[in-house]
Design a protein around this motif. Structure first.
Motif, PDB file in Angstrom:
ATOM      1  N   LEU A   1       0.857  -1.193   0.000  1.00 19.83           N
ATOM      2  CA  LEU A   1       0.000   0.000   0.000  1.00 19.83           C
ATOM      3  C   LEU A   1       0.892   1.241   0.000  1.00 19.83           C
ATOM      4  O   LEU A   1       1.218   1.811   1.045  1.00 19.83           O
ATOM      5  N   ASP A   2       1.312   1.632  -1.205  1.00 20.07           N
ATOM      6  CA  ASP A   2       2.198   2.787  -1.346  1.00 20.07           C
ATOM      7  C   ASP A   2       2.067   3.278  -2.783  1.00 20.07           C
ATOM      8  O   ASP A   2       2.246   2.504  -3.729  1.00 20.07           O
ATOM      9  N   THR A   3       1.757   4.550  -2.957  1.00 13.30           N
ATOM     10  CA  THR A   3       1.569   5.095  -4.302  1.00 13.30           C
ATOM     11  C   THR A   3       2.870   5.588  -4.924  1.00 13.30           C
ATOM     12  O   THR A   3       2.877   5.959  -6.104  1.00 13.30           O
ATOM     13  N   ASP A   4       3.957   5.603  -4.164  1.00 14.60           N
ATOM     14  CA  ASP A   4       5.264   5.928  -4.732  1.00 14.60           C
ATOM     15  C   ASP A   4       5.797   4.654  -5.398  1.00 14.60           C
ATOM     16  O   ASP A   4       6.171   3.699  -4.720  1.00 14.60           O
ATOM     17  N   GLN A   5       5.842   4.652  -6.730  1.00 16.69           N
ATOM     18  CA  GLN A   5       6.153   3.436  -7.464  1.00 16.69           C
ATOM     19  C   GLN A   5       7.534   2.884  -7.138  1.00 16.69           C
ATOM     20  O   GLN A   5       7.705   1.676  -6.924  1.00 16.69           O
ATOM     21  N   ASN A   6       8.535   3.754  -7.076  1.00 19.16           N
ATOM     22  CA  ASN A   6       9.891   3.277  -6.798  1.00 19.16           C
ATOM     23  C   ASN A   6      10.003   2.686  -5.391  1.00 19.16           C
ATOM     24  O   ASN A   6      10.634   1.642  -5.188  1.00 19.16           O
ATOM     25  N   ARG A   7       9.396   3.362  -4.441  1.00 21.62           N
ATOM     26  CA  ARG A   7       9.448   2.879  -3.061  1.00 21.62           C
ATOM     27  C   ARG A   7       8.677   1.558  -2.928  1.00 21.62           C
ATOM     28  O   ARG A   7       9.115   0.645  -2.234  1.00 21.62           O
ATOM     29  N   ALA A   8       7.523   1.468  -3.605  1.00 18.18           N
ATOM     30  CA  ALA A   8       6.725   0.245  -3.547  1.00 18.18           C
ATOM     31  C   ALA A   8       7.473  -0.927  -4.166  1.00 18.18           C
ATOM     32  O   ALA A   8       7.459  -2.046  -3.626  1.00 18.18           O
ATOM     33  N   ARG A   9       8.140  -0.680  -5.297  1.00 21.28           N
ATOM     34  CA  ARG A   9       8.899  -1.761  -5.929  1.00 21.28           C
ATOM     35  C   ARG A   9      10.065  -2.203  -5.047  1.00 21.28           C
ATOM     36  O   ARG A   9      10.368  -3.405  -4.959  1.00 21.28           O
ATOM     37  N   ALA A  10      10.692  -1.250  -4.400  1.00 26.31           N
ATOM     38  CA  ALA A  10      11.795  -1.606  -3.503  1.00 26.31           C
ATOM     39  C   ALA A  10      11.291  -2.467  -2.351  1.00 26.31           C
ATOM     40  O   ALA A  10      11.932  -3.463  -1.964  1.00 26.31           O
ATOM     41  N   ALA A  11      10.137  -2.109  -1.798  1.00 29.35           N
ATOM     42  CA  ALA A  11       9.554  -2.915  -0.717  1.00 29.35           C
ATOM     43  C   ALA A  11       9.184  -4.303  -1.220  1.00 29.35           C
ATOM     44  O   ALA A  11       9.399  -5.308  -0.531  1.00 29.35           O
ATOM     45  N   ALA A  12       8.631  -4.361  -2.432  1.00 30.43           N
ATOM     46  CA  ALA A  12       8.247  -5.646  -3.014  1.00 30.43           C
ATOM     47  C   ALA A  12       9.466  -6.537  -3.186  1.00 30.43           C
ATOM     48  O   ALA A  12       9.430  -7.737  -2.864  1.00 30.43           O
ATOM     49  N   ARG A  13      10.554  -5.972  -3.686  1.00 32.10           N
ATOM     50  CA  ARG A  13      11.774  -6.770  -3.878  1.00 32.10           C
ATOM     51  C   ARG A  13      12.315  -7.263  -2.537  1.00 32.10           C
ATOM     52  O   ARG A  13      12.787  -8.400  -2.434  1.00 32.10           O
ATOM     53  N   ALA A  14      12.241  -6.416  -1.527  1.00 33.65           N
ATOM     54  CA  ALA A  14      12.705  -6.842  -0.206  1.00 33.65           C
ATOM     55  C   ALA A  14      11.831  -7.961   0.349  1.00 33.65           C
ATOM     56  O   ALA A  14      12.305  -8.842   1.063  1.00 33.65           O
ATOM     57  N   GLY A  15      10.545  -7.942  -0.018  1.00 37.13           N
ATOM     58  CA  GLY A  15       9.614  -8.911   0.536  1.00 37.13           C
ATOM     59  C   GLY A  15       9.596 -10.256  -0.164  1.00 37.13           C
ATOM     60  O   GLY A  15       9.432 -11.305   0.466  1.00 37.13           O
ATOM     61  N   ILE A  16       9.764 -10.244  -1.506  1.00 37.56           N
ATOM     62  CA  ILE A  16       9.650 -11.516  -2.237  1.00 37.56           C
ATOM     63  C   ILE A  16      10.870 -11.828  -3.099  1.00 37.56           C
ATOM     64  O   ILE A  16      10.958 -12.916  -3.672  1.00 37.56           O
ATOM     65  N   GLY A  17      11.821 -10.888  -3.189  1.00 37.61           N
ATOM     66  CA  GLY A  17      12.943 -11.064  -4.111  1.00 37.61           C
ATOM     67  C   GLY A  17      13.725 -12.337  -3.907  1.00 37.61           C
ATOM     68  O   GLY A  17      14.186 -12.964  -4.871  1.00 37.61           O
ATOM     69  N   MET A  18      13.860 -12.757  -2.648  1.00 35.37           N
ATOM     70  CA  MET A  18      14.669 -13.955  -2.384  1.00 35.37           C
ATOM     71  C   MET A  18      14.087 -15.193  -3.034  1.00 35.37           C
ATOM     72  O   MET A  18      14.800 -16.125  -3.407  1.00 35.37           O
ATOM     73  N   PHE A  19      12.754 -15.231  -3.205  1.00 38.33           N
ATOM     74  CA  PHE A  19      12.128 -16.417  -3.771  1.00 38.33           C
ATOM     75  C   PHE A  19      12.413 -16.566  -5.266  1.00 38.33           C
ATOM     76  O   PHE A  19      12.291 -17.666  -5.808  1.00 38.33           O
ATOM     77  N   LEU A  20      12.789 -15.471  -5.924  1.00 41.94           N
ATOM     78  CA  LEU A  20      12.994 -15.517  -7.369  1.00 41.94           C
ATOM     79  C   LEU A  20      14.208 -16.342  -7.758  1.00 41.94           C
ATOM     80  O   LEU A  20      14.353 -16.708  -8.925  1.00 41.94           O
ATOM     81  N   GLY A  21      15.079 -16.651  -6.796  1.00 41.35           N
ATOM     82  CA  GLY A  21      16.231 -17.484  -7.092  1.00 41.35           C
ATOM     83  C   GLY A  21      15.961 -18.971  -6.953  1.00 41.35           C
ATOM     84  O   GLY A  21      16.804 -19.797  -7.326  1.00 41.35           O
ATOM     85  N   PHE A  22      14.783 -19.344  -6.440  1.00 43.69           N
ATOM     86  CA  PHE A  22      14.478 -20.760  -6.222  1.00 43.69           C
ATOM     87  C   PHE A  22      14.036 -21.388  -7.544  1.00 43.69           C
ATOM     88  O   PHE A  22      13.139 -20.872  -8.223  1.00 43.69           O
ATOM     89  N   PRO A  23      14.631 -22.518  -7.924  1.00 42.83           N
ATOM     90  CA  PRO A  23      14.301 -23.133  -9.220  1.00 42.83           C
ATOM     91  C   PRO A  23      12.809 -23.390  -9.420  1.00 42.83           C
ATOM     92  O   PRO A  23      12.281 -23.204 -10.528  1.00 42.83           O
TER      93      PRO A  23
END
Length: 297
Positions: free
Chosen positions: A198-220
């Motif tokens: 819940l953030d209308t600042d696109q860059n900040r929201a994407r950064a939060a999203a990456r912090a929240g789910i980014g680690m899973f993107l490396g799982f095969p």
């Protein structure tokens, strides 16, 4: 399993915060209409104790493990523990199961084997008196077991999805877009995970999203599934491309979140587990849960 409602809360924080804070938050979630709470299994340790605590704090809610890997407890131990929870709180626990990774199996001294075969064997053990691999009855074994209506699978690949359809109430796909729904017919319950910021600042929201789910993107497992959903190597870079992040994590206003929820429901989902990720913060996202409570109406 239709009694999950159309939307629930999926929260790591309800496992990591202190018990007094979790108790108060769970009680408020129930008052706000969030009557289904999803707890990630993580490494499996202590999750059913956390389920016990939440069931006591929110007597009108159901609690779902999303998901509990099969390696950390035998089927008999899991069945016994759920029976204890039922006796104490009523039949309000739903068990979402996952196959995890070979490393997880090895850590518990077990052989990972073929994922679908290993999961099918575990389901056989959860339902004594069933013909192995089919779920059909056999003999007169009357030992207690967990019925299919209390089980979901954290399935992504087509074969595991088929097993979920055949042997459980449905499946809980993690890290997907609404397009995942095309993989299976209309019969089972489908309850996808949906991360939101819940953030209308696109860059900040994407950064939060990456912090929240980014680690899973490396799982095969997740990488392979995202390729099935149309994403390529340019998207599956560390942290994910903007296109991938925007597809996986809804961000913006509460109305933007509502539209993504509706996209899932329009695609055929029966229930959506909302995972609130906060921008630049940690702890229980109480303000966001309050703001999104209208989604229960």
């Amino acid at each position: 399993m239709s009694n999950l409602g159309r939307v629930g809360v999926w929260s790591m924080e309800l496992r990591s915060a202190g018990r007094p804070q979790v108790r108060d938050a769970a009680a408020e979630l129930g008052e706000l209409g969030w009557n289904t709470i999803w707890l990630p299994g993580l490494d499996g340790g202590g999750v059913l104790d956390d389920v016990d605590h939440l069931l006591g704090a929110a007597p009108g809610s159901r609690v779902v493990t999303g998901v509990l890997n099969i390696w950390g407890q035998s089927a008999a131990a899991l069945t016994g523990r759920v029976a204890e929870l039922d006796a104490k709180h009523g039949a309000r626990t739903v068990v979402g199961l996952g196959i995890g990774s070979p490393a997880g199996a090895t850590a518990h001294g077990q052989d990972y084997g073929k994922p679908v075969t290993s999961m099918a064997r575990y389901l056989d053990e959860l339902t004594p008196g069933r013909e192995p691999g089919t779920g059909r009855g056999r003999g007169t074994d009357r030992r207690p077991g967990l019925g299919a209506d209390r089980l979901l699978l954290g399935a992504l690949g087509p074969k595991m999805v088929d097993l979920a359809v055949a042997r459980t109430a449905g499946w809980h796909p993690f890290l997907v877009t609404p397009a995942y729904r095309k993989m299976v017919g209309p019969e089972p319950l489908i309850a996808p995970h949906q991360a939101v910021v819940l953030d209308t600042d696109q860059n900040r929201a994407r950064a939060a999203a990456r912090a929240g789910i980014g680690m899973f993107l490396g799982f095969p497992t997740y990488r392979n599934n995202l390729k099935r959903l149309g994403f390529g190597d340019d998207d599956l870079v560390p942290g994910g491309s903007d296109r991938l992040i925007d597809a996986l994590v809804a961000h913006g206003t509460a109305e933007d979140i509502a539209r993504r929820l509706q996209d899932h429901l329009d695609a055929g989902a029966d229930h959506v587990a909302l995972h609130v990720i906060t921008s630049g913060g940690s702890g229980l996202p109480l303000a966001q849960w309050r703001e999104l409570a209208f989604l229960n109406n």
